[in-house]
Design a protein around this motif. Structure first.
Motif, PDB file in Angstrom:
ATOM      1  N   MET A 281      35.348  11.777  60.052  1.00 54.61           N
ATOM      2  CA  MET A 281      36.438  10.884  59.663  1.00 54.61           C
ATOM      3  C   MET A 281      36.241   9.499  60.274  1.00 54.61           C
ATOM      4  O   MET A 281      36.462   8.474  59.610  1.00 54.61           O
ATOM      5  CB  MET A 281      37.779  11.472  60.099  1.00 54.61           C
ATOM      6  N   HIS A 282      35.830   9.443  61.516  1.00 51.09           N
ATOM      7  CA  HIS A 282      35.600   8.163  62.194  1.00 51.09           C
ATOM      8  C   HIS A 282      34.532   7.355  61.466  1.00 51.09           C
ATOM      9  O   HIS A 282      34.715   6.160  61.187  1.00 51.09           O
ATOM     10  CB  HIS A 282      35.188   8.428  63.647  1.00 51.09           C
ATOM     11  N   ALA A 283      33.426   8.011  61.122  1.00 42.66           N
ATOM     12  CA  ALA A 283      32.343   7.321  60.427  1.00 42.66           C
ATOM     13  C   ALA A 283      32.786   6.851  59.041  1.00 42.66           C
ATOM     14  O   ALA A 283      32.465   5.732  58.614  1.00 42.66           O
ATOM     15  CB  ALA A 283      31.125   8.236  60.318  1.00 42.66           C
ATOM     16  N   LEU A 284      33.518   7.704  58.332  1.00 45.67           N
ATOM     17  CA  LEU A 284      33.985   7.336  56.995  1.00 45.67           C
ATOM     18  C   LEU A 284      34.993   6.199  57.073  1.00 45.67           C
ATOM     19  O   LEU A 284      34.987   5.295  56.222  1.00 45.67           O
ATOM     20  CB  LEU A 284      34.607   8.546  56.302  1.00 45.67           C
ATOM     21  N   ALA A 285      35.864   6.208  58.072  1.00 46.36           N
ATOM     22  CA  ALA A 285      36.849   5.139  58.233  1.00 46.36           C
ATOM     23  C   ALA A 285      36.156   3.793  58.448  1.00 46.36           C
ATOM     24  O   ALA A 285      36.573   2.771  57.877  1.00 46.36           O
ATOM     25  CB  ALA A 285      37.786   5.448  59.395  1.00 46.36           C
ATOM     26  N   LEU A 286      35.098   3.769  59.243  1.00 44.98           N
ATOM     27  CA  LEU A 286      34.356   2.533  59.472  1.00 44.98           C
ATOM     28  C   LEU A 286      33.734   2.022  58.175  1.00 44.98           C
ATOM     29  O   LEU A 286      33.855   0.834  57.842  1.00 44.98           O
ATOM     30  CB  LEU A 286      33.270   2.750  60.528  1.00 44.98           C
ATOM     31  N   ARG A 287      33.082   2.911  57.423  1.00 43.34           N
ATOM     32  CA  ARG A 287      32.443   2.491  56.171  1.00 43.34           C
ATOM     33  C   ARG A 287      33.482   2.063  55.142  1.00 43.34           C
ATOM     34  O   ARG A 287      33.342   1.029  54.482  1.00 43.34           O
ATOM     35  CB  ARG A 287      31.593   3.629  55.602  1.00 43.34           C
ATOM     36  N   SER A 288      34.524   2.878  55.003  1.00 43.46           N
ATOM     37  CA  SER A 288      35.543   2.602  53.995  1.00 43.46           C
ATOM     38  C   SER A 288      36.296   1.306  54.295  1.00 43.46           C
ATOM     39  O   SER A 288      36.590   0.518  53.383  1.00 43.46           O
ATOM     40  CB  SER A 288      36.518   3.779  53.919  1.00 43.46           C
ATOM     41  N   LEU A 289      36.589   1.068  55.574  1.00 39.93           N
ATOM     42  CA  LEU A 289      37.314  -0.149  55.937  1.00 39.93           C
ATOM     43  C   LEU A 289      36.450  -1.385  55.688  1.00 39.93           C
ATOM     44  O   LEU A 289      36.963  -2.426  55.252  1.00 39.93           O
ATOM     45  CB  LEU A 289      37.753  -0.082  57.394  1.00 39.93           C
ATOM     46  N   ALA A 290      35.155  -1.282  55.939  1.00 42.94           N
ATOM     47  CA  ALA A 290      34.248  -2.404  55.657  1.00 42.94           C
ATOM     48  C   ALA A 290      34.209  -2.691  54.157  1.00 42.94           C
ATOM     49  O   ALA A 290      34.237  -3.854  53.724  1.00 42.94           O
ATOM     50  CB  ALA A 290      32.854  -2.091  56.187  1.00 42.94           C
ATOM     51  N   GLN A 291      34.148  -1.654  53.342  1.00 40.21           N
ATOM     52  CA  GLN A 291      34.159  -1.837  51.888  1.00 40.21           C
ATOM     53  C   GLN A 291      35.466  -2.453  51.424  1.00 40.21           C
ATOM     54  O   GLN A 291      35.481  -3.348  50.571  1.00 40.21           O
ATOM     55  CB  GLN A 291      33.918  -0.484  51.202  1.00 40.21           C
ATOM     56  N   PHE A 292      36.570  -1.980  51.987  1.00 36.72           N
ATOM     57  CA  PHE A 292      37.887  -2.499  51.626  1.00 36.72           C
ATOM     58  C   PHE A 292      38.020  -3.961  52.040  1.00 36.72           C
ATOM     59  O   PHE A 292      38.609  -4.776  51.311  1.00 36.72           O
ATOM     60  CB  PHE A 292      38.958  -1.647  52.303  1.00 36.72           C
ATOM     61  N   THR A 293      37.455  -4.302  53.195  1.00 34.53           N
ATOM     62  CA  THR A 293      37.490  -5.679  53.686  1.00 34.53           C
ATOM     63  C   THR A 293      36.803  -6.620  52.704  1.00 34.53           C
ATOM     64  O   THR A 293      37.333  -7.687  52.364  1.00 34.53           O
ATOM     65  CB  THR A 293      36.819  -5.764  55.067  1.00 34.53           C
ATOM     66  N   ARG A 294      35.623  -6.220  52.237  1.00 34.51           N
ATOM     67  CA  ARG A 294      34.905  -7.061  51.270  1.00 34.51           C
ATOM     68  C   ARG A 294      35.679  -7.170  49.951  1.00 34.51           C
ATOM     69  O   ARG A 294      35.757  -8.246  49.354  1.00 34.51           O
ATOM     70  CB  ARG A 294      33.505  -6.487  51.025  1.00 34.51           C
ATOM     71  N   ARG A 295      36.239  -6.062  49.499  1.00 34.78           N
ATOM     72  CA  ARG A 295      36.933  -6.054  48.220  1.00 34.78           C
ATOM     73  C   ARG A 295      38.197  -6.925  48.255  1.00 34.78           C
ATOM     74  O   ARG A 295      38.527  -7.580  47.258  1.00 34.78           O
ATOM     75  CB  ARG A 295      37.297  -4.614  47.835  1.00 34.78           C
ATOM     76  N   LYS A 296      38.903  -6.939  49.385  1.00 35.41           N
ATOM     77  CA  LYS A 296      40.144  -7.714  49.486  1.00 35.41           C
ATOM     78  C   LYS A 296      39.882  -9.192  49.783  1.00 35.41           C
ATOM     79  O   LYS A 296      40.793 -10.009  49.688  1.00 35.41           O
ATOM     80  CB  LYS A 296      41.047  -7.128  50.566  1.00 35.41           C
ATOM     81  N   GLY A 297      38.642  -9.534  50.171  1.00 38.02           N
ATOM     82  CA  GLY A 297      38.328 -10.926  50.445  1.00 38.02           C
ATOM     83  C   GLY A 297      38.507 -11.336  51.886  1.00 38.02           C
ATOM     84  O   GLY A 297      38.467 -12.543  52.192  1.00 38.02           O
ATOM     85  N   ALA A 298      38.686 -10.360  52.787  1.00 40.18           N
ATOM     86  CA  ALA A 298      38.726 -10.674  54.223  1.00 40.18           C
ATOM     87  C   ALA A 298      37.286 -10.813  54.727  1.00 40.18           C
ATOM     88  O   ALA A 298      36.326 -10.565  54.001  1.00 40.18           O
ATOM     89  CB  ALA A 298      39.482  -9.590  54.978  1.00 40.18           C
ATOM     90  N   THR A 299      37.125 -11.180  55.992  1.00 43.72           N
ATOM     91  CA  THR A 299      35.812 -11.442  56.567  1.00 43.72           C
ATOM     92  C   THR A 299      35.374 -10.290  57.441  1.00 43.72           C
ATOM     93  O   THR A 299      36.141  -9.850  58.316  1.00 43.72           O
ATOM     94  CB  THR A 299      35.836 -12.733  57.398  1.00 43.72           C
ATOM     95  N   LEU A 300      34.162  -9.794  57.219  1.00 42.40           N
ATOM     96  CA  LEU A 300      33.638  -8.744  58.090  1.00 42.40           C
ATOM     97  C   LEU A 300      33.382  -9.302  59.487  1.00 42.40           C
ATOM     98  O   LEU A 300      32.898 -10.416  59.641  1.00 42.40           O
ATOM     99  CB  LEU A 300      32.338  -8.167  57.513  1.00 42.40           C
ATOM    100  N   TYR A 301      33.677  -8.509  60.480  1.00 41.27           N
ATOM    101  CA  TYR A 301      33.468  -8.917  61.867  1.00 41.27           C
ATOM    102  C   TYR A 301      31.971  -8.937  62.165  1.00 41.27           C
ATOM    103  O   TYR A 301      31.267  -7.988  61.890  1.00 41.27           O
ATOM    104  CB  TYR A 301      34.169  -7.948  62.813  1.00 41.27           C
ATOM    105  N   GLU A 302      31.495 -10.012  62.695  1.00 39.19           N
ATOM    106  CA  GLU A 302      30.071 -10.140  63.051  1.00 39.19           C
ATOM    107  C   GLU A 302      29.896  -9.944  64.540  1.00 39.19           C
ATOM    108  O   GLU A 302      30.635 -10.501  65.317  1.00 39.19           O
ATOM    109  CB  GLU A 302      29.549 -11.530  62.634  1.00 39.19           C
TER     110      GLU A 302
END
Length: 302
Positions: A281-302
């Motif tokens: 679940m932890h791994a999926l949450a990280l991947r899914s949240l990154a995908q959601f971030t890109r889709r909504k137009g927010a900025t991925l943390y570098e």
């Protein structure tokens, strides 16, 4: 103290009893007939009495008949426990509990749970939405195993993996005079009827205007908040990750001067090995949240 009974010996004993043949028991357990015969002799020595009639084709003695149900039950328990342990180790069984901040609970959380449940249908999932401080508290106390929230002052007891830089924007009706602007300064909200929400804890004390520090209304439930804005009761400010879909009929205009960001990520307890189902679940949450971030137009943390 006598040595424990060997599971392989018990399996061969039950097969020999069921099939009436040492040869068939050997084939069923991928052993030679001589090895099975030796194993049965060893089992009889451990028990302290004959289990098979001498000179007969795997015919049980009265003692063997008496012990057969107990041995069968012991094998079933062993196999059930072994299979369960493997399923837990592979992440296909075991409880998973997570807490998510309200701005992600409506749109992102159901998708995360659906994707996880598809891959892990036998895992029990418990999900709650709480404010970011409460998410941190629940993870820290062990009430939930995974949290998704805004970043708070660091504590050595929590591991926080940042995913998104999430900035705020004005949410208003598309007919509102500010709806067609490319950006809006916080100072321009003076005179607007501002509705606070659960994300306003990030905004308080930043000198963004009286409307932020002393809003006209405060509605924590996202559905009620958006319905109130759509109904013309006022405007609100939400992060990009919480921006309403176009289908709601609401506009989202970035707020600037200053740009206010929050860091959103996934957290667990520090230095604690996760149950495999929780690690998945932890791994999926990280991947899914990154995908959601890109889709909504927010900025991925570098």
């Amino acid at each position: 103290m006598s040595a424990p009974l060997k599971i392989q010996h018990l399996r061969q004993f039950v097969l020999a009893a069921d099939l009436g043949s040492f040869r068939d028991a050997a084939q069923g357990t991928f052993r030679s007939q001589a090895a099975v015969s030796a194993a049965m002799q060893d089992l009889e020595q451990q028990i302290g009495a004959p289990l098979f009639e001498p000179g007969k084709r795997a015919r049980l003695t009265p003692l063997g008949q008496t012990l057969l149900p107990s041995f069968r039950e012991l094998l079933a328990t062993h196999d059930r426990v072994q299979d369960g342990a493997r399923l837990y180790a592979m992440g296909y069984q075991g409880p998973v509990s997570l807490a998510v901040m309200p701005s992600l609970a409506d749109e992102w959380l159901p998708r995360l749970v659906a994707r996880y449940a598809q891959r892990h249908p036998d895992v029990r999932i418990r999900a709650v939405d709480e404010s970011s401080p409460n998410v941190h508290r629940l993870v820290l106390s062990g009430d939930v195993q995974v949290g998704v929230a805004g970043q708070l002052p660091r504590t050595d007891e929590l591991a926080f993996s940042p995913v998104a830089r999430d900035s705020f924007g004005l949410v208003c009706r598309k007919t509102h005079p500010l709806a067609r602007r490319r950006s809006i300064a916080w100072s321009e909200l003076t005179g607007e009827r501002l509705i606070a929400n659960a994300t306003f804890a990030t905004l308080k004390g930043r000198q963004l205007g009286a409307g932020v520090d002393d809003p006209a209304m405060d509605i924590s439930n996202r559905a009620s908040l958006l319905a109130s804005v759509a109904g013309g009761l006022g405007v609100t400010a939400l992060p990009v990750l919480a921006r309403p879909p176009a289908s709601t009929g609401l506009a989202f205009v970035p707020l600037v001067e200053p740009v206010v960001e929050r860091i959103v990520g996934v957290l667990t307890r520090q230095d604690e090995t996760l149950l495999p189902s929780v690690a998945a679940m932890h791994a999926l949450a990280l991947r899914s949240l990154a995908q959601f971030t890109r889709r909504k137009g927010a900025t991925l943390y570098e």
